[in-house]
Design an enzyme around this catalytic site. Sequence first.
Site, mmCIF file in Angstrom:
data_model
loop_
_atom_site.group_PDB
_atom_site.id
_atom_site.type_symbol
_atom_site.label_atom_id
_atom_site.label_comp_id
_atom_site.label_asym_id
_atom_site.label_seq_id
_atom_site.Cartn_x
_atom_site.Cartn_y
_atom_site.Cartn_z
ATOM 1 N N ASP A 94 0.895 -1.067 -0.010
ATOM 2 C CA ASP A 94 -0.078 -0.015 0.052
ATOM 3 C C ASP A 94 0.938 1.108 -0.039
ATOM 4 O O ASP A 94 2.097 1.043 0.476
ATOM 5 C CB ASP A 94 -0.859 0.200 1.256
ATOM 6 N N SER A 95 0.499 2.420 -0.644
ATOM 7 C CA SER A 95 1.258 3.412 -0.708
ATOM 8 C C SER A 95 1.404 4.362 0.425
ATOM 9 O O SER A 95 2.340 5.264 0.123
ATOM 10 C CB SER A 95 0.657 4.368 -1.917
ATOM 11 N N GLY A 96 0.809 4.215 1.677
ATOM 12 C CA GLY A 96 0.950 5.094 2.644
ATOM 13 C C GLY A 96 0.107 6.106 2.714
ATOM 14 O O GLY A 96 0.048 6.873 3.832
ATOM 15 N N GLY A 97 -0.726 6.394 1.874
ATOM 16 C CA GLY A 97 -1.695 7.862 1.864
ATOM 17 C C GLY A 97 -2.399 7.335 3.121
ATOM 18 O O GLY A 97 -2.738 8.168 3.940
ATOM 19 N N ASP A 148 -2.590 8.259 -2.756
ATOM 20 C CA ASP A 148 -4.251 8.902 -2.590
ATOM 21 C C ASP A 148 -4.258 9.626 -1.408
ATOM 22 O O ASP A 148 -3.627 9.302 -0.659
ATOM 23 C CB ASP A 148 -4.980 7.781 -3.233
ATOM 24 N N GLY A 218 -11.002 4.267 0.249
ATOM 25 C CA GLY A 218 -12.121 5.347 0.960
ATOM 26 C C GLY A 218 -13.218 4.491 1.548
ATOM 27 O O GLY A 218 -14.139 5.238 2.136
ATOM 28 N N ASP A 268 -8.137 -7.265 1.486
ATOM 29 C CA ASP A 268 -6.875 -7.223 2.602
ATOM 30 C C ASP A 268 -7.466 -6.837 3.667
ATOM 31 O O ASP A 268 -8.294 -6.027 3.548
ATOM 32 C CB ASP A 268 -5.654 -6.509 2.325
ATOM 33 N N CYS A 306 -12.823 -27.610 10.778
ATOM 34 C CA CYS A 306 -11.329 -26.966 10.164
ATOM 35 C C CYS A 306 -10.182 -28.088 10.338
ATOM 36 O O CYS A 306 -10.267 -28.650 11.470
ATOM 37 C CB CYS A 306 -11.077 -25.626 11.219
ATOM 38 N N CYS A 308 -7.089 -27.187 9.963
ATOM 39 C CA CYS A 308 -5.555 -26.385 9.786
ATOM 40 C C CYS A 308 -4.755 -27.021 10.950
ATOM 41 O O CYS A 308 -5.313 -27.782 11.938
ATOM 42 C CB CYS A 308 -6.027 -24.914 10.333
ATOM 43 N N CYS A 311 -6.221 -26.564 14.631
ATOM 44 C CA CYS A 311 -7.387 -27.448 14.829
ATOM 45 C C CYS A 311 -7.159 -29.025 15.017
ATOM 46 O O CYS A 311 -7.855 -29.727 15.781
ATOM 47 C CB CYS A 311 -8.519 -26.974 13.922
ATOM 48 N N HIS A 337 -5.044 -20.300 12.600
ATOM 49 C CA HIS A 337 -6.235 -20.658 12.425
ATOM 50 C C HIS A 337 -7.057 -19.790 11.656
ATOM 51 O O HIS A 337 -8.077 -19.855 10.641
ATOM 52 C CB HIS A 337 -6.910 -20.992 13.674
#
Length: 374
Positions: A94-97, A148, A218, A268, A306, A308, A311, A337
């Site tokens: 990500d750009s940091g904005g 942005d 946004g 994300d 699950c 994983c 679990c 998990h």
Amino acid sequence: MAAIKYRLIKKDSRTNARLGILETPHGVIETPVFMPVGTQATVKAMTPEELKEIGATIILSNTYHLYLRPGHKIIEKAGGLHRFMNWDRAILTDSGGFQIFSLSSLRKIKEEGVEFRSHIDGSKHFFTPEKVIEIQNALGSDIIMSFDECAPYPADYEYVKNSMELTIKWAERGKKAHKNTEKQALFGIVQGGIYEDLRKECAQRLVEMDFPGYSIGGLSVGEPKNVMYDIVDLTTEYLPENKPRYLMGVGSPDDLIEGVIRGVDMFDCVLPTRIARNGTVFTSKGKLIVRDAPYAEDFSPLDEECDCYTCKNYSRAYIRHLFKANEILAARLATIHNLYFLIKLMERIREAIRQDRLLEFKKQFFKKYGYKEE
Ligand SMILES: CO[C@@H]1O[C@H](CNc2nc3cc4c(=O)[nH]c(N)nc4cc3[nH]2)[C@H]2OC(C)(C)O[C@@H]12
């Protein structure tokens, strides 16, 4: 040749959901995809091997944080972010904005760029679209973001209009400054707040600049869910079908399903890793606060359904004990998990699109998880 190649494999017959393949210089990603967040060059509590084990194909890191510490020059000297953190699959930065607005104090926004103070030591810095591209070029991430302004929520029309105009100008400047186009794909970020005309105008002007992918920014900034869903719906309408769409900062299981239904390919969110460290985990029957008393003698896994590592090998009683004893392993087992839960959820969503039964899957998942249907 472009850094990434997106192929639309199948469109859902009753929603805007899409099954896709995203080829990057660091591997192939099946979409829709959830990207674990590794802000400071680590997905907290996870080794890269564990991330591969649970099926992560792309992770996030962050320009603002890595510029401040350890510095992008050091990472460049290490051979780039992949080498530095020993992760050979895809990375999106990500750009940091957003981070400047959500983390640092004293911000001055001008057309030239943003002056801000580091949240670490209060030192003064100045980010421009060109600077932010230079940092991401040094990091070597496969997908990079334009600089942005993520307008706050709520914000009035005039403010959002001016902010969106600035985001467009910064996108143009960033695109001009980006030299490494065959190795790093620069996405444009659509802003425009909750205002339909501003969202439409922003998307159309970014599409004219022909980016290899588009983020919807946004959002996930405190607005009601149905507002977020409506904005996603209207924004994806103006984005090209043959390019990936990335909804930033989202999200929880319901938001992921609702976002996919509305045409989003990439997501994300810090949620799964953050709540894991506080002792809250996702299960097929809803969230569970494993540190709570009722689980003291509950020897069943976090989630019966699950498979994983956590679990398969540990009980709720043991994991609760680890949290109560403030043991590091608590965060690790809960994080494994939670990330596996969301990555598996995306795999089940992709399968449901393949079999043209996404809406049935949503109904089933929501009922079991305890969500109300929108
Ligand atoms: C549920 O997690 C909380 O909500 C934030 C996630 N929501 C979010 N919306 C975003 C919007 C943008 C944007 O417009 N532009 C750029 N460049 N990046 C962005 C990143 C974003 N992430 C997390 O951020 C904090 C740490 C505040 O809490 C988390």
